[in-house]
Design a protein around this motif. Structure first.
Motif, PDB file in Angstrom:
ATOM      1  N   LEU A  18       0.836  -1.202   0.000  1.00 60.86           N
ATOM      2  CA  LEU A  18       0.000   0.000   0.000  1.00 60.86           C
ATOM      3  C   LEU A  18       0.869   1.250   0.000  1.00 60.86           C
ATOM      4  O   LEU A  18       0.615   2.196  -0.745  1.00 60.86           O
ATOM      5  N   GLY A  19       1.914   1.244   0.815  1.00 59.39           N
ATOM      6  CA  GLY A  19       2.836   2.377   0.844  1.00 59.39           C
ATOM      7  C   GLY A  19       3.498   2.593  -0.498  1.00 59.39           C
ATOM      8  O   GLY A  19       3.629   3.732  -0.962  1.00 59.39           O
ATOM      9  N   HIS A  20       3.898   1.501  -1.152  1.00 59.09           N
ATOM     10  CA  HIS A  20       4.518   1.603  -2.482  1.00 59.09           C
ATOM     11  C   HIS A  20       3.518   2.176  -3.484  1.00 59.09           C
ATOM     12  O   HIS A  20       3.854   3.062  -4.268  1.00 59.09           O
ATOM     13  N   ARG A  21       2.278   1.676  -3.435  1.00 57.71           N
ATOM     14  CA  ARG A  21       1.254   2.169  -4.366  1.00 57.71           C
ATOM     15  C   ARG A  21       0.982   3.648  -4.154  1.00 57.71           C
ATOM     16  O   ARG A  21       0.851   4.409  -5.114  1.00 57.71           O
ATOM     17  N   LEU A  22       0.890   4.072  -2.899  1.00 60.39           N
ATOM     18  CA  LEU A  22       0.645   5.489  -2.612  1.00 60.39           C
ATOM     19  C   LEU A  22       1.819   6.351  -3.074  1.00 60.39           C
ATOM     20  O   LEU A  22       1.616   7.450  -3.591  1.00 60.39           O
ATOM     21  N   ALA A  23       3.039   5.861  -2.903  1.00 61.98           N
ATOM     22  CA  ALA A  23       4.214   6.613  -3.357  1.00 61.98           C
ATOM     23  C   ALA A  23       4.208   6.745  -4.878  1.00 61.98           C
ATOM     24  O   ALA A  23       4.519   7.817  -5.418  1.00 61.98           O
ATOM     25  N   VAL A  24       3.847   5.684  -5.587  1.00 63.92           N
ATOM     26  CA  VAL A  24       3.775   5.736  -7.060  1.00 63.92           C
ATOM     27  C   VAL A  24       2.682   6.706  -7.488  1.00 63.92           C
ATOM     28  O   VAL A  24       2.877   7.519  -8.388  1.00 63.92           O
ATOM     29  N   GLU A  25       1.521   6.635  -6.822  1.00 68.64           N
ATOM     30  CA  GLU A  25       0.406   7.532  -7.156  1.00 68.64           C
ATOM     31  C   GLU A  25       0.798   8.992  -6.901  1.00 68.64           C
ATOM     32  O   GLU A  25       0.485   9.870  -7.700  1.00 68.64           O
ATOM     33  N   ALA A  26       1.480   9.255  -5.782  1.00 60.08           N
ATOM     34  CA  ALA A  26       1.910  10.618  -5.467  1.00 60.08           C
ATOM     35  C   ALA A  26       2.923  11.105  -6.499  1.00 60.08           C
ATOM     36  O   ALA A  26       2.883  12.259  -6.928  1.00 60.08           O
ATOM     37  N   HIS A  27       3.839  10.231  -6.913  1.00 62.32           N
ATOM     38  CA  HIS A  27       4.817  10.602  -7.939  1.00 62.32           C
ATOM     39  C   HIS A  27       4.113  10.866  -9.270  1.00 62.32           C
ATOM     40  O   HIS A  27       4.446  11.819  -9.977  1.00 62.32           O
ATOM     41  N   ALA A  28       3.119  10.046  -9.604  1.00 65.69           N
ATOM     42  CA  ALA A  28       2.348  10.265 -10.833  1.00 65.69           C
ATOM     43  C   ALA A  28       1.619  11.606 -10.766  1.00 65.69           C
ATOM     44  O   ALA A  28       1.576  12.341 -11.768  1.00 65.69           O
ATOM     45  N   ALA A  29       1.058  11.936  -9.603  1.00 64.51           N
ATOM     46  CA  ALA A  29       0.381  13.230  -9.441  1.00 64.51           C
ATOM     47  C   ALA A  29       1.374  14.371  -9.630  1.00 64.51           C
ATOM     48  O   ALA A  29       1.071  15.379 -10.279  1.00 64.51           O
ATOM     49  N   PRO A  71      -5.215  19.918 -16.692  1.00 68.57           N
ATOM     50  CA  PRO A  71      -6.010  21.117 -16.386  1.00 68.57           C
ATOM     51  C   PRO A  71      -5.445  21.852 -15.165  1.00 68.57           C
ATOM     52  O   PRO A  71      -4.933  21.228 -14.234  1.00 68.57           O
ATOM     53  N   LEU A  72      -5.568  23.180 -15.175  1.00 70.87           N
ATOM     54  CA  LEU A  72      -4.950  24.019 -14.144  1.00 70.87           C
ATOM     55  C   LEU A  72      -5.385  23.630 -12.730  1.00 70.87           C
ATOM     56  O   LEU A  72      -4.543  23.482 -11.845  1.00 70.87           O
ATOM     57  N   ILE A  73      -6.654  23.448 -12.489  1.00 67.59           N
ATOM     58  CA  ILE A  73      -7.112  23.113 -11.135  1.00 67.59           C
ATOM     59  C   ILE A  73      -6.553  21.764 -10.690  1.00 67.59           C
ATOM     60  O   ILE A  73      -6.169  21.600  -9.532  1.00 67.59           O
ATOM     61  N   ALA A  74      -6.452  20.827 -11.619  1.00 67.55           N
ATOM     62  CA  ALA A  74      -5.865  19.519 -11.298  1.00 67.55           C
ATOM     63  C   ALA A  74      -4.381  19.668 -10.999  1.00 67.55           C
ATOM     64  O   ALA A  74      -3.851  18.988 -10.124  1.00 67.55           O
ATOM     65  N   ARG A  75      -3.706  20.565 -11.725  1.00 72.87           N
ATOM     66  CA  ARG A  75      -2.276  20.801 -11.477  1.00 72.87           C
ATOM     67  C   ARG A  75      -2.055  21.341 -10.080  1.00 72.87           C
ATOM     68  O   ARG A  75      -1.154  20.899  -9.359  1.00 72.87           O
ATOM     69  N   LEU A  76      -2.863  22.308  -9.685  1.00 77.36           N
ATOM     70  CA  LEU A  76      -2.716  22.913  -8.363  1.00 77.36           C
ATOM     71  C   LEU A  76      -2.984  21.887  -7.259  1.00 77.36           C
ATOM     72  O   LEU A  76      -2.223  21.795  -6.292  1.00 77.36           O
ATOM     73  N   LEU A  77      -4.056  21.119  -7.420  1.00 75.47           N
ATOM     74  CA  LEU A  77      -4.376  20.096  -6.423  1.00 75.47           C
ATOM     75  C   LEU A  77      -3.309  19.003  -6.400  1.00 75.47           C
ATOM     76  O   LEU A  77      -2.914  18.535  -5.332  1.00 75.47           O
ATOM     77  N   ALA A  78      -2.814  18.617  -7.579  1.00 79.57           N
ATOM     78  CA  ALA A  78      -1.785  17.571  -7.650  1.00 79.57           C
ATOM     79  C   ALA A  78      -0.505  18.013  -6.945  1.00 79.57           C
ATOM     80  O   ALA A  78       0.124  17.214  -6.240  1.00 79.57           O
ATOM     81  N   VAL A  79      -0.121  19.267  -7.114  1.00 84.71           N
ATOM     82  CA  VAL A  79       1.069  19.778  -6.416  1.00 84.71           C
ATOM     83  C   VAL A  79       0.852  19.710  -4.913  1.00 84.71           C
ATOM     84  O   VAL A  79       1.722  19.247  -4.168  1.00 84.71           O
ATOM     85  N   VAL A 112      -7.465  13.978  -7.566  1.00 90.01           N
ATOM     86  CA  VAL A 112      -6.558  14.370  -8.650  1.00 90.01           C
ATOM     87  C   VAL A 112      -6.752  13.444  -9.846  1.00 90.01           C
ATOM     88  O   VAL A 112      -6.854  13.889 -10.988  1.00 90.01           O
ATOM     89  N   ARG A 113      -6.822  12.151  -9.563  1.00 94.11           N
ATOM     90  CA  ARG A 113      -6.985  11.158 -10.636  1.00 94.11           C
ATOM     91  C   ARG A 113      -8.265  11.397 -11.435  1.00 94.11           C
ATOM     92  O   ARG A 113      -8.288  11.230 -12.651  1.00 94.11           O
ATOM     93  N   GLN A 114      -9.338  11.821 -10.763  1.00 95.44           N
ATOM     94  CA  GLN A 114     -10.608  12.066 -11.444  1.00 95.44           C
ATOM     95  C   GLN A 114     -10.541  13.272 -12.364  1.00 95.44           C
ATOM     96  O   GLN A 114     -11.306  13.374 -13.325  1.00 95.44           O
ATOM     97  N   MET A 115      -9.626  14.191 -12.099  1.00100.16           N
ATOM     98  CA  MET A 115      -9.540  15.436 -12.862  1.00100.16           C
ATOM     99  C   MET A 115      -8.614  15.349 -14.074  1.00100.16           C
ATOM    100  O   MET A 115      -8.580  16.262 -14.884  1.00100.16           O
ATOM    101  N   ILE A 116      -7.840  14.280 -14.165  1.00109.62           N
ATOM    102  CA  ILE A 116      -6.837  14.153 -15.228  1.00109.62           C
ATOM    103  C   ILE A 116      -7.356  13.190 -16.293  1.00109.62           C
ATOM    104  O   ILE A 116      -7.837  12.107 -15.962  1.00109.62           O
TER     105      ILE A 116
END
Length: 135
Positions: free
Chosen positions: A17-28, A38-46, A82-86
């Motif tokens: 789970l930790g590995h998956r969350l780290a990959v997801e955070a890196h993808a974001a 999209p700009l709002i997704a970029r801001l939230l992803a950061v 974030v995933r829903q916005m991309i």
């Protein structure tokens, strides 16, 4: 036989789970840097990636139960949003890049260099304070 005996242990599942969350955070993070996001997704992803990858938590981990809420609820919820916005094709692209990066071995020489750099900077600060005329 019990199915739990043939499956992964709790610590292995938590590690996955930790590995998956780290990959997801890196993808974001990668998506936030991509101009096709999209700009709002970029801001939230950061914000989500910075929080997920930061050693500082909203609720410190030493606080019983509440300290893990951000890791177990806030970060996954933010990553889900974030995933829903991309757009799907872009997400698949950045997720694949994040997954590939997670499979590369880490550089011990690089880590040693960074630690030496920090040690050197701390020594310079110590030396500056010790030799300061105000000391």
């Amino acid at each position: 036989m019990c199915g739990a005996m043939t499956g992964k242990s709790l610590s292995e599942r938590i590690g996955d789970l930790g590995h998956r969350l780290a990959v997801e955070a890196h993808a974001a993070w990668l998506a936030a840097r991509d101009p096709r996001t999209p700009l709002i997704a970029r801001l939230l992803a950061v914000a989500v990636a910075a929080y997920a990858l930061s050693p500082i938590d909203l609720i410190p981990d030493f606080v019983p139960v509440l300290g893990w809420l951000d890791d177990l609820l806030i970060v996954p919820a933010g990553l889900w949003l974030v995933r829903q916005m991309i757009p799907d094709p872009l997400w698949r692209e950045v997720h694949a890049a994040a997954e590939l990066a997670s499979e590369r071995p880490s550089s011990r020489a690089g880590m040693a260099f960074i630690l030496l750099l920090w040690a050197g900077l701390l020594y310079l600060v110590y030396w500056a304070v010790r030799t300061s005329p105000w000391h």
